[in-house]
Enzyme design. Sequence first.
Site, PDB file in Angstrom:
ATOM      1  N   TYR A  46     -56.880  12.552  31.103  1.00 37.73           N
ATOM      2  CA  TYR A  46     -57.451  11.830  31.909  1.00 37.73           C
ATOM      3  C   TYR A  46     -58.830  11.132  31.607  1.00 37.73           C
ATOM      4  O   TYR A  46     -59.108  10.372  32.579  1.00 37.73           O
ATOM      5  CB  TYR A  46     -58.078  12.929  33.006  1.00 37.73           C
ATOM      6  CG  TYR A  46     -56.942  13.557  34.011  1.00 37.73           C
ATOM      7  CD1 TYR A  46     -55.915  14.176  33.596  1.00 37.73           C
ATOM      8  CD2 TYR A  46     -57.311  13.513  35.526  1.00 37.73           C
ATOM      9  CE1 TYR A  46     -54.854  14.661  34.535  1.00 37.73           C
ATOM     10  CE2 TYR A  46     -56.336  14.103  36.114  1.00 37.73           C
ATOM     11  CZ  TYR A  46     -55.344  14.669  35.723  1.00 37.73           C
ATOM     12  OH  TYR A  46     -54.366  15.142  36.727  1.00 37.73           O
ATOM     13  N   LYS A  58     -48.419  22.418  23.881  1.00 40.01           N
ATOM     14  CA  LYS A  58     -47.144  21.738  23.415  1.00 40.01           C
ATOM     15  C   LYS A  58     -47.244  21.581  21.758  1.00 40.01           C
ATOM     16  O   LYS A  58     -47.251  20.378  21.531  1.00 40.01           O
ATOM     17  CB  LYS A  58     -46.992  20.478  24.367  1.00 40.01           C
ATOM     18  CG  LYS A  58     -45.674  19.868  23.949  1.00 40.01           C
ATOM     19  CD  LYS A  58     -44.503  20.673  24.522  1.00 40.01           C
ATOM     20  CE  LYS A  58     -43.246  19.987  24.156  1.00 40.01           C
ATOM     21  NZ  LYS A  58     -41.930  20.789  24.611  1.00 40.01           N
ATOM     22  N   ASP A  98     -43.650  23.803  28.818  1.00 34.63           N
ATOM     23  CA  ASP A  98     -42.259  23.540  29.508  1.00 34.63           C
ATOM     24  C   ASP A  98     -41.714  24.996  29.911  1.00 34.63           C
ATOM     25  O   ASP A  98     -41.159  25.201  30.749  1.00 34.63           O
ATOM     26  CB  ASP A  98     -41.131  22.636  28.604  1.00 34.63           C
ATOM     27  CG  ASP A  98     -40.921  23.230  27.151  1.00 34.63           C
ATOM     28  OD1 ASP A  98     -42.027  23.882  26.853  1.00 34.63           O
ATOM     29  OD2 ASP A  98     -40.081  22.577  26.544  1.00 34.63           O
ATOM     30  N   ASP A 105     -53.113  20.420  35.468  1.00 35.01           N
ATOM     31  CA  ASP A 105     -52.810  19.621  36.971  1.00 35.01           C
ATOM     32  C   ASP A 105     -51.323  19.993  37.559  1.00 35.01           C
ATOM     33  O   ASP A 105     -51.364  20.654  38.429  1.00 35.01           O
ATOM     34  CB  ASP A 105     -53.012  18.154  36.646  1.00 35.01           C
ATOM     35  CG  ASP A 105     -52.595  17.162  37.919  1.00 35.01           C
ATOM     36  OD1 ASP A 105     -53.551  17.882  39.038  1.00 35.01           O
ATOM     37  OD2 ASP A 105     -51.984  16.614  38.092  1.00 35.01           O
ATOM     38  N   ASP A 138     -50.318  23.108  40.437  1.00 38.69           N
ATOM     39  CA  ASP A 138     -49.518  22.798  41.834  1.00 38.69           C
ATOM     40  C   ASP A 138     -48.322  23.799  41.802  1.00 38.69           C
ATOM     41  O   ASP A 138     -47.958  24.047  42.826  1.00 38.69           O
ATOM     42  CB  ASP A 138     -49.009  21.208  41.828  1.00 38.69           C
ATOM     43  CG  ASP A 138     -50.051  20.429  42.419  1.00 38.69           C
ATOM     44  OD1 ASP A 138     -51.352  20.685  42.664  1.00 38.69           O
ATOM     45  OD2 ASP A 138     -49.570  19.312  43.063  1.00 38.69           O
TER      46      ASP A 138
HETATM   47  C1  IPM Z   1     -56.170  17.694  41.178  1.00 35.85           C
HETATM   48  C2  IPM Z   1     -55.762  16.507  41.847  1.00 35.85           C
HETATM   49  C3  IPM Z   1     -56.653  15.258  40.886  1.00 35.85           C
HETATM   50  C4  IPM Z   1     -56.116  15.720  39.564  1.00 35.85           C
HETATM   51  C5  IPM Z   1     -56.157  14.001  41.617  1.00 35.85           C
HETATM   52  C6  IPM Z   1     -56.546  13.844  43.018  1.00 35.85           C
HETATM   53  C7  IPM Z   1     -56.942  13.163  40.341  1.00 35.85           C
HETATM   54  O1  IPM Z   1     -54.289  16.149  41.750  1.00 35.85           O
HETATM   55  O2  IPM Z   1     -57.364  17.958  41.657  1.00 35.85           O
HETATM   56  O3  IPM Z   1     -55.405  18.624  40.945  1.00 35.85           O
HETATM   57  O4  IPM Z   1     -55.093  15.263  39.040  1.00 35.85           O
HETATM   58  O5  IPM Z   1     -57.076  16.170  38.822  1.00 35.85           O
HETATM   59 MG    MG Z   2     -53.467  17.763  41.060  1.00 33.54          MG
END
Ligand code: IPM
Ligand code: MG
Length: 360
Positions: A146, A195, A227, A251, A255
Site C-alpha cells: 500500500y 507467503k 493461500d 485486507d 473481508d
Molecule cells: C479497507 C479498505 C481499504 C483498504 C480501501 C478502501 C483503500 O478496503 O479498509 O479494508 O484496502 O485498506
Molecule cells: Mg478492505
Amino acid sequence: MNLKIGVIKGDGIGPEIVTEAMKVLDKTAAVYGHTIQYEQLLLGGASIDVHGVPLTEDTIARAKACDAVLMGSIGGDAKTSPWYKLEPDKRPEAGLLKIRKALNLFANLRPAVLYEELKGACPLKEEITEGGFDMMIMRELTGGLYFGERKTVEEGGVRTAYDSLTYNENEIRRIAKRAFDIAMKRRRKVTSVDKANVLDSSRLWRSVVEEVAKDYPDVTVENMLVDNCAMQLVKDPKQFDVILTENMFGDILSDEASMVTGSIGMLASASLNETKFGLYEPSGGSAPDIAGKGIANPIATILSAAMMLRFSFDLDAEADAIEKAVADVLKEGWRTIDIMSAGKKQVGTSEMGDLISARI
Ligand code: IPM
Ligand code: MG
C-alpha cells in the site's frame, strides 16, 4: 471525563451510521456523567467536494488534536462517481491511506465473530460453525504494498506497472508485539500469515515474528501460508484466535473472515498507533447503493464507538453497556434488513439507533 472525539462521517451510508453511533455515545455520556466534544472532519469524497482533495493538512492537524476519531466510511461507486475521474492519488481512498500514515495507525484490529443470534446468516454449514467462532485479525496498516513506491511507465513501447512490497524489521516487530499482547488477553494463540515460500518480505516477517514469540512463552504461535489461510477460514474458522498479517493479505483475509460471519454490518474495527489514540470504523464499506435510504445497519459503527471507549478512554463499563444494549436489542428480535430473517422485526437505521440508546 471530557472526550474530544473527531468525527468523519464520510461518504455513502457513512453519515447515517455515524449519526446513530453519536446518538448512542451521547446517551452513554449522559448516563455515566461524561461530556463529549465532537470535531467534524472531512475525508474522502466529502472532502473532495469541498476542498478538491480527499484529505487536507488542516484535517490531519485537527484529527491529531482529538483523543480518538470515529469514522463512517468513505468512497463511492467507481463507475458513476466523479471522484473516480480524478488521478488515483486524489480519489477518496487516497485520503484514507494518507490519514492512516499521518496518524501512524499501524495496528488494525478487525474482529470476526459469529453472533449466536445471527447464526442463520452464516453461509457455512452448521457442523463447521457449531459452538461459534471468534477471531481477531491484526492487519499491519501502514507498510507493504500500500505504501511502497509505485509507477506506470513505458518500457520499449510496453506499458509496465510497478508496486513495491517493503517491510523493515521494526515495522514487523511492533505489529507482532501488539498481536501477542492481544492474544494474551484472548485464547493465547497467534497464527502469523505470510507467503514465505515465495516472498522475501514474508521470510523476514516470519523470522521477526519468531523472535517476538520468544517473549511470549504462553502464546502458541503458528505460521500459515496465506493461500492456505484463505482455505482454512472457510474450512475450520474455529481454529483461529489472533491472525497476524501484513497489509495486503490482511485486507483480503479480513473481508473473507467478515463474510464468513454472515453479518458484516455487525463488525467493528480499530486502527491504533503507539499511544491511546485510535481511529474506529465499521468493517463494511460505504455501500453507495443503499445510501440515503435509511436502511443501513448502524450496529458496526455503534460497536466501533464502544471499542473506542474501551481502547482510547479505558471506559470499560461504558463500552460493556453499549455492547450489552446491542445484544439485548438483537435478543428482542430487532433487525435491520441485512440481518433480517423470518419471524424477526425489521427496523431502519435510526430506529435501530433509538432502540440501542434506550437500553443504555
Ligand atoms: C479497507 C479498505 C481499504 C483498504 C480501501 C478502501 C483503500 O478496503 O479498509 O479494508 O484496502 O485498506
Ligand atoms: Mg478492505
